[in-house]
Design an enzyme around this catalytic site. Sequence first.
Site, PDB file in Angstrom:
ATOM      1  N   LYS A 274      50.469  13.343  56.911  1.00 49.80           N
ATOM      2  CA  LYS A 274      50.623  14.886  56.918  1.00 49.80           C
ATOM      3  C   LYS A 274      51.801  15.589  57.058  1.00 49.80           C
ATOM      4  O   LYS A 274      52.647  14.946  57.726  1.00 49.80           O
ATOM      5  CB  LYS A 274      49.633  15.533  57.843  1.00 49.80           C
ATOM      6  CG  LYS A 274      48.074  15.526  57.940  1.00 49.80           C
ATOM      7  CD  LYS A 274      47.280  16.133  58.732  1.00 49.80           C
ATOM      8  CE  LYS A 274      45.816  16.082  58.397  1.00 49.80           C
ATOM      9  NZ  LYS A 274      45.161  16.614  57.255  1.00 49.80           N
ATOM     10  N   ARG A 348      35.304  11.799  56.133  1.00 51.33           N
ATOM     11  CA  ARG A 348      34.004  11.042  55.516  1.00 51.33           C
ATOM     12  C   ARG A 348      33.811   9.543  55.469  1.00 51.33           C
ATOM     13  O   ARG A 348      32.807   9.136  55.370  1.00 51.33           O
ATOM     14  CB  ARG A 348      34.177  11.706  53.900  1.00 51.33           C
ATOM     15  CG  ARG A 348      35.377  11.130  53.179  1.00 51.33           C
ATOM     16  CD  ARG A 348      35.883  11.721  51.632  1.00 51.33           C
ATOM     17  NE  ARG A 348      36.510  12.850  52.287  1.00 51.33           N
ATOM     18  CZ  ARG A 348      36.691  13.960  51.338  1.00 51.33           C
ATOM     19  NH1 ARG A 348      36.435  13.490  49.824  1.00 51.33           N
ATOM     20  NH2 ARG A 348      37.498  15.173  51.629  1.00 51.33           N
TER      21      ARG A 348
HETATM   22  N1  BES Z   1      41.208  16.872  59.213  1.00 47.47           N
HETATM   23  C1  BES Z   1      41.218  17.355  57.925  1.00 47.47           C
HETATM   24  C2  BES Z   1      40.631  18.625  57.583  1.00 47.47           C
HETATM   25  C3  BES Z   1      41.185  19.799  58.139  1.00 47.47           C
HETATM   26  C4  BES Z   1      41.986  20.616  57.790  1.00 47.47           C
HETATM   27  C5  BES Z   1      40.649  20.120  59.661  1.00 47.47           C
HETATM   28  C6  BES Z   1      42.570  21.757  58.608  1.00 47.47           C
HETATM   29  C7  BES Z   1      40.987  21.136  60.398  1.00 47.47           C
HETATM   30  C8  BES Z   1      42.046  22.129  59.512  1.00 47.47           C
HETATM   31  C9  BES Z   1      40.792  16.247  56.966  1.00 47.47           C
HETATM   32  O1  BES Z   1      40.728  14.838  57.524  1.00 47.47           O
HETATM   33  C10 BES Z   1      41.642  15.986  55.791  1.00 47.47           C
HETATM   34  O2  BES Z   1      42.979  15.822  55.983  1.00 47.47           O
HETATM   35  N2  BES Z   1      41.252  16.298  54.540  1.00 47.47           N
HETATM   36  C11 BES Z   1      41.989  16.561  53.709  1.00 47.47           C
HETATM   37  C12 BES Z   1      41.129  15.868  52.385  1.00 47.47           C
HETATM   38  C13 BES Z   1      42.034  15.553  51.300  1.00 47.47           C
HETATM   39  C14 BES Z   1      43.250  14.425  51.440  1.00 47.47           C
HETATM   40  C15 BES Z   1      40.974  15.135  49.917  1.00 47.47           C
HETATM   41  C16 BES Z   1      42.397  18.070  53.233  1.00 47.47           C
HETATM   42  O3  BES Z   1      41.382  18.890  53.516  1.00 47.47           O
HETATM   43  O4  BES Z   1      43.356  18.230  52.697  1.00 47.47           O
HETATM   44 ZN    ZN Z   2      42.730  13.629  57.383  1.00 49.88          ZN
END
Ligand code: BES
Ligand code: ZN
Length: 499
Positions: A274, A348
């Site tokens: 990230k 997931r």
């Molecule tokens: N933990 C994150 C989602 C999240 C985002 C939680 C903001 C709390 C606040 C999750 O694991 C994630 O990174 N999701 C990605 C999915 C994508 C790579 C398909 C996302 O939401 O960008």
């Molecule tokens: Zn994630």
Amino acid sequence: MEMRAVSGSIESFKCDCIIIGVFEEGLDPRYKGLDQKLGGALSSLSRTGEFKGEFKSAKLVTTLGRTPAKNVLLAGLGKKAEYDLEKLRKAAGITAKYARNLGLSYVASNLHENFIKDAGPRDKAQALTEGAALALYQFTKYRTVEKEKIRKLKSLVIVDSSGSLEDVRKGLERGRILSEATNYVRTLVNEPASIMTSLQMEKEARQLAAKNRLKIRVFNKAELEKLGFGGLLAVNRGSMIEPRFIVMEYAGGKGKVAVVGKGITFDSGGLDLKPAAYMDGMKCDKAGACTVMGILKAASELKLPVHVIGVMPVTENMPGNMAYKPGDVVTTYSGKTIEIGNTDAEGRVILSDALSYAEKACKPDAIIDLATLTGACVVALGYSAAGIMGTGRRLLEGLKKAGDETFERVWELPFYEEFKDAIKSEVADVKNISSYPKGEAGAITAAAFLSAFVEATPWAHIDIAGPAWINEEWPYSPKGATGYGVRLVVRFLENMGKG
Ligand code: BES
Ligand code: ZN
Ligand code: ZN
């Protein structure tokens, strides 16, 4: 902080401050005597327009020894016709913080006595207690400088003159249990990720189980390998810390509900790292699992006549040398395979194991999962509601109702069949990212992915990525972890217990 209820009239209660509610329609005639003792100060405030009873406003009046209480804090309640339990919660939170921030220690309130259509003394006392106890929460354990400046209320007494002390005490007790469980979740989530690791989560769960007489079983890495928890193990590979799979059980009655919580103690994104601005705050990615612990705590303390099984897959998502990679194929507990398209869609992947374990090993009547699953859900709904999708109509409606009742609201997103096409893979059974080029409907395609791992049990997925964490203070939640979901799911279980 101590909270208790006594019967009597608040005007004669001796303490640092009494809190009384004022609607925009004016001071209640019952406070005429109090107003006279204060030389008409209360009525003059409204006459001059200094205090109009606007919702969220507050005004402190010093009594200069004319009443047993040193101060009167007026709580603006807004328009009488618009007043409800949520406004009571907020007013209780705002005024409790106001009193605390002035350095007052012993306060009394009768905010539960103000008119609300369709709500009795028990529900109102519960809302008052929740509002105050949730608002006063502070996470200060790591501060060492000027600690003496951190203020705390010592005591909040609900003074009841309505002759319903028994009901008020019941409401207070329920409110106390629910706010303590919520604050417990907040502290688990607020703890830094390097402290609240999977191993620490296990310790916390064992402590809770011992204290509340819950059954607990924790699977370690070797056991997970033997049982084939390929999803959790894949995500764990980049971390130096072993994963844990925690199962906790409160058996208080018949209807059996499995509550599954995403427990990513830190989400760096993995090899699909990230960017800094998105990684900050990712200690919140364990909120689902922590909420499950709070639900078990509250359900057992309330002695709900239901059977709740908490299922928590717990690990970090890190980019270590052995980290799982885009293009990898993972075999899950269910036997189904996942193609990894992005290591940051890890929630997931661990939930795939947890959902099929919940269904196959626990055989529940319903499954509810709570997960900070997608940024897309935050984009869609913001922070005031979680997204909800699933397969059991009655289950979904029950959760919506509980959400409206507790104000921990859920909003249903469309869950059409065609979303399942978007998570198809050419090399495996499903893929952990969708084929939509810009991540369109990201919250829904994530849920479509999860649905591959629940075969026949009514199931509701609650994406709490928005409401689990807030970046500004709210009337009864400070910045940071909110503990969202405890009151929602416990209310659902309570309603279910009623049949
Ligand atoms: N933990 C994150 C989602 C999240 C985002 C939680 C903001 C709390 C606040 C999750 O694991 C994630 O990174 N999701 C990605 C999915 C994508 C790579 C398909 C996302 O939401 O960008
Ligand atoms: Zn994630
Ligand atoms: Zn995550």
